[in-house]
Write a protein that holds these residues in place. Structure first.
Motif, PDB file in Angstrom:
ATOM      1  N   ALA A   5      15.323  29.445 -23.788  1.00 45.05           N
ATOM      2  CA  ALA A   5      16.738  29.364 -23.882  1.00 45.05           C
ATOM      3  C   ALA A   5      17.326  29.040 -25.149  1.00 45.05           C
ATOM      4  CB  ALA A   5      17.209  28.638 -22.674  1.00 45.05           C
ATOM      5  N   ARG A  51       3.037  27.305 -22.088  1.00 40.42           N
ATOM      6  CA  ARG A  51       4.110  28.129 -22.598  1.00 40.42           C
ATOM      7  C   ARG A  51       4.030  29.587 -22.233  1.00 40.42           C
ATOM      8  NH1 ARG A  51       6.940  25.911 -27.081  1.00 40.42           N
ATOM      9  NH2 ARG A  51       7.112  27.905 -27.668  1.00 40.42           N
ATOM     10  N   ARG A  76      15.966  15.130 -20.981  1.00 45.85           N
ATOM     11  CA  ARG A  76      16.552  16.215 -20.298  1.00 45.85           C
ATOM     12  C   ARG A  76      15.386  17.514 -20.240  1.00 45.85           C
ATOM     13  NH1 ARG A  76      19.628  18.383 -24.551  1.00 45.85           N
ATOM     14  NH2 ARG A  76      17.884  19.896 -24.879  1.00 45.85           N
ATOM     15  N   GLU A  77      14.786  17.518 -21.380  1.00 43.59           N
ATOM     16  CA  GLU A  77      13.778  18.813 -21.368  1.00 43.59           C
ATOM     17  C   GLU A  77      12.489  18.532 -20.289  1.00 43.59           C
ATOM     18  OE1 GLU A  77      13.877  21.748 -23.123  1.00 43.59           O
ATOM     19  OE2 GLU A  77      15.475  21.118 -24.022  1.00 43.59           O
ATOM     20  N   GLU A  80      14.348  19.536 -16.985  1.00 43.80           N
ATOM     21  CA  GLU A  80      14.568  20.826 -17.021  1.00 43.80           C
ATOM     22  C   GLU A  80      13.126  21.526 -16.733  1.00 43.80           C
ATOM     23  OE1 GLU A  80      16.581  22.204 -20.216  1.00 43.80           O
ATOM     24  OE2 GLU A  80      18.567  21.208 -19.764  1.00 43.80           O
ATOM     25  N   GLU A  81      12.194  21.242 -17.404  1.00 42.23           N
ATOM     26  CA  GLU A  81      10.893  22.025 -17.228  1.00 42.23           C
ATOM     27  C   GLU A  81      10.020  21.654 -16.373  1.00 42.23           C
ATOM     28  OE1 GLU A  81       9.308  22.664 -21.593  1.00 42.23           O
ATOM     29  OE2 GLU A  81      11.171  22.905 -22.235  1.00 42.23           O
ATOM     30  N   THR A  82      10.086  20.400 -15.790  1.00 45.86           N
ATOM     31  CA  THR A  82       8.993  20.006 -14.723  1.00 45.86           C
ATOM     32  C   THR A  82       9.702  19.397 -13.595  1.00 45.86           C
ATOM     33  OG1 THR A  82       8.763  17.562 -15.588  1.00 45.86           O
ATOM     34  CG2 THR A  82       7.533  19.460 -16.851  1.00 45.86           C
ATOM     35  N   GLY A 129      10.084  24.434 -13.662  1.00 43.51           N
ATOM     36  CA  GLY A 129      11.333  24.343 -13.832  1.00 43.51           C
ATOM     37  C   GLY A 129      12.144  25.517 -14.313  1.00 43.51           C
ATOM     38  N   ASP A 130      11.842  26.156 -15.287  1.00 42.39           N
ATOM     39  CA  ASP A 130      12.433  27.337 -16.118  1.00 42.39           C
ATOM     40  C   ASP A 130      11.593  28.318 -16.602  1.00 42.39           C
ATOM     41  OD1 ASP A 130      11.318  26.459 -18.387  1.00 42.39           O
ATOM     42  OD2 ASP A 130      12.951  25.131 -18.839  1.00 42.39           O
ATOM     43  N   GLU A 131      12.054  29.384 -17.033  1.00 46.61           N
ATOM     44  CA  GLU A 131      11.445  30.426 -17.552  1.00 46.61           C
ATOM     45  C   GLU A 131      10.561  30.366 -18.933  1.00 46.61           C
ATOM     46  OE1 GLU A 131      15.047  30.384 -19.876  1.00 46.61           O
ATOM     47  OE2 GLU A 131      14.533  30.194 -17.835  1.00 46.61           O
ATOM     48  N   GLU A 132      10.413  28.913 -19.446  1.00 44.68           N
ATOM     49  CA  GLU A 132       9.987  28.992 -20.562  1.00 44.68           C
ATOM     50  C   GLU A 132       8.572  28.718 -20.500  1.00 44.68           C
ATOM     51  OE1 GLU A 132      11.718  25.884 -22.990  1.00 44.68           O
ATOM     52  OE2 GLU A 132      13.544  26.142 -22.236  1.00 44.68           O
ATOM     53  N   ASN A 133       8.004  28.033 -19.373  1.00 40.81           N
ATOM     54  CA  ASN A 133       6.557  27.747 -18.888  1.00 40.81           C
ATOM     55  C   ASN A 133       6.238  28.695 -17.724  1.00 40.81           C
ATOM     56  OD1 ASN A 133       6.513  25.857 -20.879  1.00 40.81           O
ATOM     57  ND2 ASN A 133       8.038  24.898 -19.508  1.00 40.81           N
TER      58      ASN A 133
END
Length: 178
Positions: A5, A51, A76-77, A80-82, A129-133
Motif C-alpha cells: 500500500a 512477502r 505501526r507496521e 498492521e502486518e502481524t 494482517g494485510d495484502e503485503e504478506n
C-alpha cells in the motif's frame, strides 16, 4: 507484482515527479522473543513475514510517514502486518536499500532504519494482517527461512544487541561496499 500500500504522501509526490528517483524513509522492524524451546542451547526467535510481491522472507518493513518517528512507524507496521503489539528496544543501524525500479516504473532508494522490538505478549501467534504478506510466523534464528544476507545480518545484529547491549554499536550501512 507490487502489492505494498503506497502512502498518500508518496502518491501525491509521484503526481509531481512521475517515475523519477525518490529518496524514501523506511523502517525494518526486527521483533525478537525468547525461544519456545526449553533446551540450554536455544536461541531467540524472530518474527518474519513472507512477502506477497516476491515471496521472500523478511522482518516487517515499511515506509515512515512525514513527521513520524522511526520507532513509531516500526510499531505501526508490525501491528498492521502481524496483529502484534510491540515495544521498541534498540536502534540496530541505518542503511540504504536500492536503487530499486518497481514494476510500475517508479525509481526509489530507501533509507532504512533498523529497530529491534520485543513482543508485548510473546505467547501470541501473529496473523497475516494485510495484502503485503502471505505468511507470518516466529522462527528460530538458527533455522529461519531468510535467504538475503542483508536481512540475516540485521537479524544477527538484533540478537547480538539483545544479548550484549553495552557492547553493541549500531551499524552504519547494511551491506558491504566494494
Amino acid at each position: 507484482m507490487w502489492i505494498m500500500a503506497t502512502p498518500e504522501f508518496i502518491v501525491e509526490t509521484r503526481k509531481k515527479i512521475g517515475h523519477d528517483p525518490m529518496w524514501i524513509p523506511a523502517v525494518s522492524a526486527v521483533v525478537l522473543r525468547d525461544s519456545t524451546d526449553d533446551s540450554p542451547w536455544a536461541v531467540p526467535e524472530v518474527l518474519l513475514v513472507k512477502r506477497a510481491d516476491n515471496g521472500a522472507w523478511t522482518p516487517v518493513t515499511g515506509i515512515c510517514d512525514p513527521g513520524v518517528e522511526a520507532h513509531d512507524a516500526a510499531r505501526r507496521e508490525v501491528l498492521e502486518e502481524t496483529g502484534l503489539h510491540v515495544t521498541p528496544a534498540a536502534l540496530l543501524g541505518v542503511g540504504t536499500v536500492g536503487p530499486v525500479v518497481h514494476v510500475n516504473g517508479d525509481h526509489a532508494s530507501y533509507m532504512s532504519i533498523a529497530v529491534r522490538l520485543e513482543a508485548d505478549d510473546p505467547t501470541l501467534d501473529p496473523v497475516v494482517g494485510d495484502e503485503e504478506n502471505v505468511e507470518v510466523g516466529w522462527y528460530s534464528i538458527a533455522h529461519m527461512p531468510v535467504k538475503d544476507p542483508k536481512w540475516r545480518l540485521i537479524i544477527a545484529d538484533a540478537a547480538a544487541q539483545r544479548k550484549h547491549p553495552q557492547q553493541f554499536t549500531p551499524r552504519l550501512g547494511f551491506t558491504k561496499r566494494n
